[in-house]
Design an enzyme around this catalytic site. Structure first.
Site, short mmCIF file in Angstrom:
data_model
loop_
_atom_site.label_atom_id
_atom_site.label_comp_id
_atom_site.label_asym_id
_atom_site.label_seq_id
_atom_site.Cartn_x
_atom_site.Cartn_y
_atom_site.Cartn_z
N HIS A 92 4.12 7.28 3.82
CA HIS A 92 4.90 5.97 3.74
C HIS A 92 4.52 4.97 2.41
O HIS A 92 3.35 5.30 2.14
CB HIS A 92 5.15 5.32 5.07
CG HIS A 92 3.91 4.52 5.56
ND1 HIS A 92 3.20 5.13 6.43
CD2 HIS A 92 3.48 3.28 5.13
CE1 HIS A 92 2.02 4.19 6.83
NE2 HIS A 92 2.39 3.20 5.87
N GLU A 135 7.69 1.05 5.05
CA GLU A 135 7.14 0.03 5.95
C GLU A 135 7.42 -1.32 5.38
O GLU A 135 7.17 -1.53 3.94
CB GLU A 135 5.48 0.24 6.26
CG GLU A 135 5.08 -0.71 6.92
CD GLU A 135 3.47 -0.56 7.07
OE1 GLU A 135 2.78 0.15 6.37
OE2 GLU A 135 2.88 -1.15 8.12
N HIS A 187 0.92 -1.12 0.02
CA HIS A 187 -0.10 0.10 -0.17
C HIS A 187 0.81 1.33 0.06
O HIS A 187 1.94 1.27 0.36
CB HIS A 187 -1.09 -0.15 1.20
CG HIS A 187 -0.35 0.13 2.35
ND1 HIS A 187 -0.25 -1.15 3.10
CD2 HIS A 187 0.40 1.09 3.21
CE1 HIS A 187 0.54 -0.96 4.23
NE2 HIS A 187 0.49 0.46 4.44
CO CO Z 1 1.20 1.17 6.33
#
Ligand code: CO
Length: 134
Positions: free
Chosen positions: A79, A130, A7
């Site tokens: 992020h 991440e 994502h």
């Molecule tokens: Co995230």
């Protein structure tokens, strides 16, 4: 070493307003809001055919995104999340190559109830990264 893009996360000052834009203007499907006190955020996922967009709103006093929202009052890309097969192996390989892991370096369970880690943006082209074990 990294796999699919899981994502892209966008921090928003107001989650309801963000949901409104993605649901009504862009016509996307959105998951129910999920509070993650351990991460200091409330999240929803915008479900796209090839990936997801995570909308993040600050939760609690010392949310890690409060300062970001102060610097970016309209919100902004916060992020990106890449999938890895084994988060501990990936972490140790990246540390060996000089990357810095945020926090205490141990994975926490993320929004999908899978282990996640964050890597220092200065080591990754100015972008907070991440890693999520899938
Ligand atoms: Co995230």
């Amino acid at each position: 070493m990294i796999g699919r893009l899981n994502h892209v996360a966008i921090a928003v000052p107001n989650l309801k307003a963000g949901i409104e834009i993605y649901a009504n203007v862009l016509g996307a499907n959105i998951t129910e809001p999920l509070a993650l006190p351990e991460h200091g955020v409330t999240v929803v996922f915008v479900e796209l055919p090839n990936t997801k967009i995570e909308l993040l709103e600050a939760l609690g006093e010392d949310s890690p995104i409060s300062a970001f929202i102060e610097r970016n009052p309209s919100g902004g890309v916060h992020h990106i999340c890449y999938e890895v097969d084994d988060i501990l192996v990936a972490r140790d390989q990246m540390i060996a190559k000089g990357a810095r892991v945020l926090g205490n370096g141990e994975p926490k369970n993320g929004a999908h109830n899978k282990p996640v880690l964050f890597l220092h943006p200065k080591d990754f082209c100015g972008t907070l990264v991440e890693l999520e074990q899938v």
